[in-house]
Write a protein that holds these residues in place. Sequence first.
Motif, mmCIF file in Angstrom:
data_model
loop_
_atom_site.group_PDB
_atom_site.id
_atom_site.type_symbol
_atom_site.label_atom_id
_atom_site.label_comp_id
_atom_site.label_asym_id
_atom_site.label_seq_id
_atom_site.Cartn_x
_atom_site.Cartn_y
_atom_site.Cartn_z
ATOM 1 N N GLN A 174 1.272 -0.831 0.018
ATOM 2 C CA GLN A 174 0.034 -0.192 -0.125
ATOM 3 C C GLN A 174 1.044 1.096 -0.060
ATOM 4 O O GLN A 174 1.099 1.824 0.792
ATOM 5 C CB GLN A 174 -0.710 0.130 1.242
ATOM 6 C CG GLN A 174 -1.911 -1.277 1.291
ATOM 7 C CD GLN A 174 -2.620 -1.339 3.368
ATOM 8 O OE1 GLN A 174 -2.149 -0.987 3.682
ATOM 9 N NE2 GLN A 174 -3.000 -0.924 2.794
ATOM 10 N N LYS A 175 0.976 1.725 -1.553
ATOM 11 C CA LYS A 175 2.327 2.817 -1.660
ATOM 12 C C LYS A 175 1.300 4.130 -0.802
ATOM 13 O O LYS A 175 0.514 4.920 -0.745
ATOM 14 C CB LYS A 175 2.462 3.005 -2.889
ATOM 15 C CG LYS A 175 3.120 2.031 -3.592
ATOM 16 C CD LYS A 175 4.458 1.427 -3.499
ATOM 17 C CE LYS A 175 5.021 0.629 -4.086
ATOM 18 N NZ LYS A 175 4.270 -1.392 -3.779
ATOM 19 N N ASP A 176 3.060 4.375 0.078
ATOM 20 C CA ASP A 176 1.938 5.581 0.802
ATOM 21 C C ASP A 176 2.307 7.405 -0.676
ATOM 22 O O ASP A 176 2.350 7.107 -1.373
ATOM 23 C CB ASP A 176 3.652 6.187 2.256
ATOM 24 C CG ASP A 176 4.030 5.031 2.625
ATOM 25 O OD1 ASP A 176 2.859 4.342 3.216
ATOM 26 O OD2 ASP A 176 5.302 4.830 3.182
ATOM 27 N N THR A 177 1.543 8.106 0.460
ATOM 28 C CA THR A 177 0.961 9.101 -0.092
ATOM 29 C C THR A 177 1.184 10.686 0.709
ATOM 30 O O THR A 177 1.197 11.139 2.117
ATOM 31 C CB THR A 177 -0.745 9.380 -0.191
ATOM 32 O OG1 THR A 177 -0.756 8.775 -1.212
ATOM 33 C CG2 THR A 177 -0.792 10.519 -1.674
ATOM 34 N N ILE A 178 2.076 11.730 -0.233
ATOM 35 C CA ILE A 178 2.412 12.718 0.602
ATOM 36 C C ILE A 178 1.556 13.714 0.549
ATOM 37 O O ILE A 178 0.520 14.413 -0.361
ATOM 38 C CB ILE A 178 3.720 13.480 0.243
ATOM 39 C CG1 ILE A 178 4.983 12.632 -0.107
ATOM 40 C CG2 ILE A 178 3.960 15.035 0.572
ATOM 41 C CD1 ILE A 178 5.764 13.197 -0.853
ATOM 42 N N VAL A 179 0.664 14.021 2.110
ATOM 43 C CA VAL A 179 0.147 15.189 2.262
ATOM 44 C C VAL A 179 -0.019 16.655 2.909
ATOM 45 O O VAL A 179 1.052 16.341 3.695
ATOM 46 C CB VAL A 179 -1.170 14.403 3.033
ATOM 47 C CG1 VAL A 179 -2.286 13.336 2.010
ATOM 48 C CG2 VAL A 179 -0.847 14.261 4.564
ATOM 49 N N TYR A 180 -0.209 17.687 2.646
ATOM 50 C CA TYR A 180 -0.111 18.552 3.591
ATOM 51 C C TYR A 180 -0.948 19.478 4.182
ATOM 52 O O TYR A 180 -1.170 20.613 4.709
ATOM 53 C CB TYR A 180 0.503 19.593 2.161
ATOM 54 C CG TYR A 180 1.149 19.134 0.750
ATOM 55 C CD1 TYR A 180 2.500 19.404 1.125
ATOM 56 C CD2 TYR A 180 0.602 18.489 -0.082
ATOM 57 C CE1 TYR A 180 3.615 18.705 0.421
ATOM 58 C CE2 TYR A 180 1.348 18.003 -1.348
ATOM 59 C CZ TYR A 180 2.938 18.003 -0.868
ATOM 60 O OH TYR A 180 4.068 17.673 -2.010
ATOM 61 N N HIS A 181 -2.117 18.277 4.824
ATOM 62 C CA HIS A 181 -2.996 18.966 5.910
ATOM 63 C C HIS A 181 -3.459 17.847 6.442
ATOM 64 O O HIS A 181 -3.894 16.628 5.136
ATOM 65 C CB HIS A 181 -3.998 20.169 5.167
ATOM 66 C CG HIS A 181 -4.673 19.358 4.257
ATOM 67 N ND1 HIS A 181 -4.921 18.924 3.224
ATOM 68 C CD2 HIS A 181 -6.079 18.658 4.717
ATOM 69 C CE1 HIS A 181 -5.790 18.859 2.601
ATOM 70 N NE2 HIS A 181 -7.331 19.079 3.611
ATOM 71 N N ILE A 201 1.499 21.741 5.460
ATOM 72 C CA ILE A 201 2.426 20.736 6.781
ATOM 73 C C ILE A 201 3.844 20.922 5.529
ATOM 74 O O ILE A 201 2.873 20.358 4.632
ATOM 75 C CB ILE A 201 2.229 19.385 6.545
ATOM 76 C CG1 ILE A 201 0.643 19.802 7.699
ATOM 77 C CG2 ILE A 201 3.247 18.581 6.760
ATOM 78 C CD1 ILE A 201 0.316 18.369 8.040
ATOM 79 N N ASN A 202 4.717 21.106 5.810
ATOM 80 C CA ASN A 202 5.765 21.546 4.942
ATOM 81 C C ASN A 202 7.474 20.096 5.393
ATOM 82 O O ASN A 202 8.141 20.607 4.401
ATOM 83 C CB ASN A 202 6.140 22.264 3.986
ATOM 84 C CG ASN A 202 6.811 23.362 5.918
ATOM 85 O OD1 ASN A 202 7.664 22.820 6.586
ATOM 86 N ND2 ASN A 202 6.283 25.000 5.827
ATOM 87 N N ALA A 203 6.969 19.821 6.600
ATOM 88 C CA ALA A 203 8.180 19.416 8.042
ATOM 89 C C ALA A 203 7.803 18.669 7.800
ATOM 90 O O ALA A 203 7.064 18.779 9.520
ATOM 91 C CB ALA A 203 9.271 20.204 7.196
ATOM 92 N N VAL A 204 7.719 17.122 8.444
ATOM 93 C CA VAL A 204 7.496 16.074 9.617
ATOM 94 C C VAL A 204 9.333 15.364 9.788
ATOM 95 O O VAL A 204 10.257 14.907 8.859
ATOM 96 C CB VAL A 204 7.017 14.828 8.633
ATOM 97 C CG1 VAL A 204 6.655 13.989 9.669
ATOM 98 C CG2 VAL A 204 5.544 15.891 8.165
ATOM 99 N N TYR A 216 3.409 15.510 4.897
ATOM 100 C CA TYR A 216 3.525 14.731 6.336
ATOM 101 C C TYR A 216 2.819 13.606 5.515
ATOM 102 O O TYR A 216 2.960 13.125 3.959
ATOM 103 C CB TYR A 216 1.355 15.036 6.857
ATOM 104 C CG TYR A 216 1.268 13.842 7.709
ATOM 105 C CD1 TYR A 216 2.119 13.627 9.083
ATOM 106 C CD2 TYR A 216 0.362 12.501 7.375
ATOM 107 C CE1 TYR A 216 1.690 12.447 9.875
ATOM 108 C CE2 TYR A 216 -0.395 11.898 7.886
ATOM 109 C CZ TYR A 216 0.636 11.525 9.563
ATOM 110 O OH TYR A 216 -0.128 10.574 10.492
ATOM 111 N N LEU A 217 3.509 11.974 5.630
ATOM 112 C CA LEU A 217 3.923 10.502 5.002
ATOM 113 C C LEU A 217 2.853 9.883 5.504
ATOM 114 O O LEU A 217 2.410 9.312 6.660
ATOM 115 C CB LEU A 217 4.917 10.050 5.545
ATOM 116 C CG LEU A 217 4.754 8.296 4.183
ATOM 117 C CD1 LEU A 217 5.781 8.948 2.888
ATOM 118 C CD2 LEU A 217 6.119 8.137 5.076
ATOM 119 N N ASP A 218 1.324 10.115 4.529
ATOM 120 C CA ASP A 218 0.533 8.789 4.946
ATOM 121 C C ASP A 218 0.659 7.580 4.575
ATOM 122 O O ASP A 218 0.996 7.292 3.485
ATOM 123 C CB ASP A 218 -0.878 9.786 3.651
ATOM 124 C CG ASP A 218 -2.289 8.931 3.729
ATOM 125 O OD1 ASP A 218 -3.439 8.141 5.266
ATOM 126 O OD2 ASP A 218 -2.119 7.726 3.126
#
Length: 275
Positions: A174-181, A201-204, A216-218
């Motif tokens: 289940q590949k991850d997705t980058i989200v910003y909120h 969100i621009n840094a985690v 953010y890494l979903d």
Amino acid sequence: MAKKKKKNHIRDLKTVIRNNKQTFIIWAVLRLLVIAVMVLSILRGDYDSMFVCLLVLVLFLIPAFIQKNFGIEFPSGLQIVIMLHIFATEILGELSCYYVRYPNWDTIMHTVWGFLCAAVGFSLVDILNRDNRTHFSLSPAYLALVAFCFSMTIGVIWEFFEFGMDVIFLKDMQKDTIVYHISSVMLDETKSNIPVIIDGINAVAVNGQELGLGGYLDIGLYDTMEDLFVNFIGALVFSVIGYFSAKKESMRKFADNFVPRLREDETDGKDEIQQ
């Protein structure tokens, strides 16, 4: 006895080639490509890829096995799509990393998968509808509904499998997705079930280390929902086609390219028994 079986096998193979030249050519070309990839994998010492190639070669034989042993005829169009789908998912998607290089590759594969599963689901009930030994006479709408539900069920089961592989073996299917909120009630200090929204969100950082993703890494949720949604689209498309093919004879020719049927000799044998 062995010579007789060999002759029968050669005769069956010649019949397949004569009746489905286009399918056989595509099968032969894809098979040679897979064998070439397998040889390269062995030379590189990449035995995981070698086993994937062996699996693909086995999967290529399944339609022929079902046709020979269960009396079900796979149309040429369906066989070609199945083989291309197997090659695209395993050889191109997994071994050539198309899933990572091309973000929409997984979406395309799941859409086609939904379409194929709906065709199989449609055929399961349609075969009963055509069988003289049964007393089914189901409406086109019911056939379409069964096709759609069958495809969605298979899609859900596959997502269960991906989740299990990720949790147990850490495969990240289940590949991850980058989200910003994000929005979460777990961040609500009052414990009042009020979602707290974090936007822009621009840094985690994890364990004090910056991930460098720019967001953010979903973990798999977006991928799963997108897979199910495109499976839904593929299933819906074929269900509509199946509905009109069962309702109108003029539409049946297109659907027949993708719906497995009982072989004519099997149907004839059942008719004789019935008489």
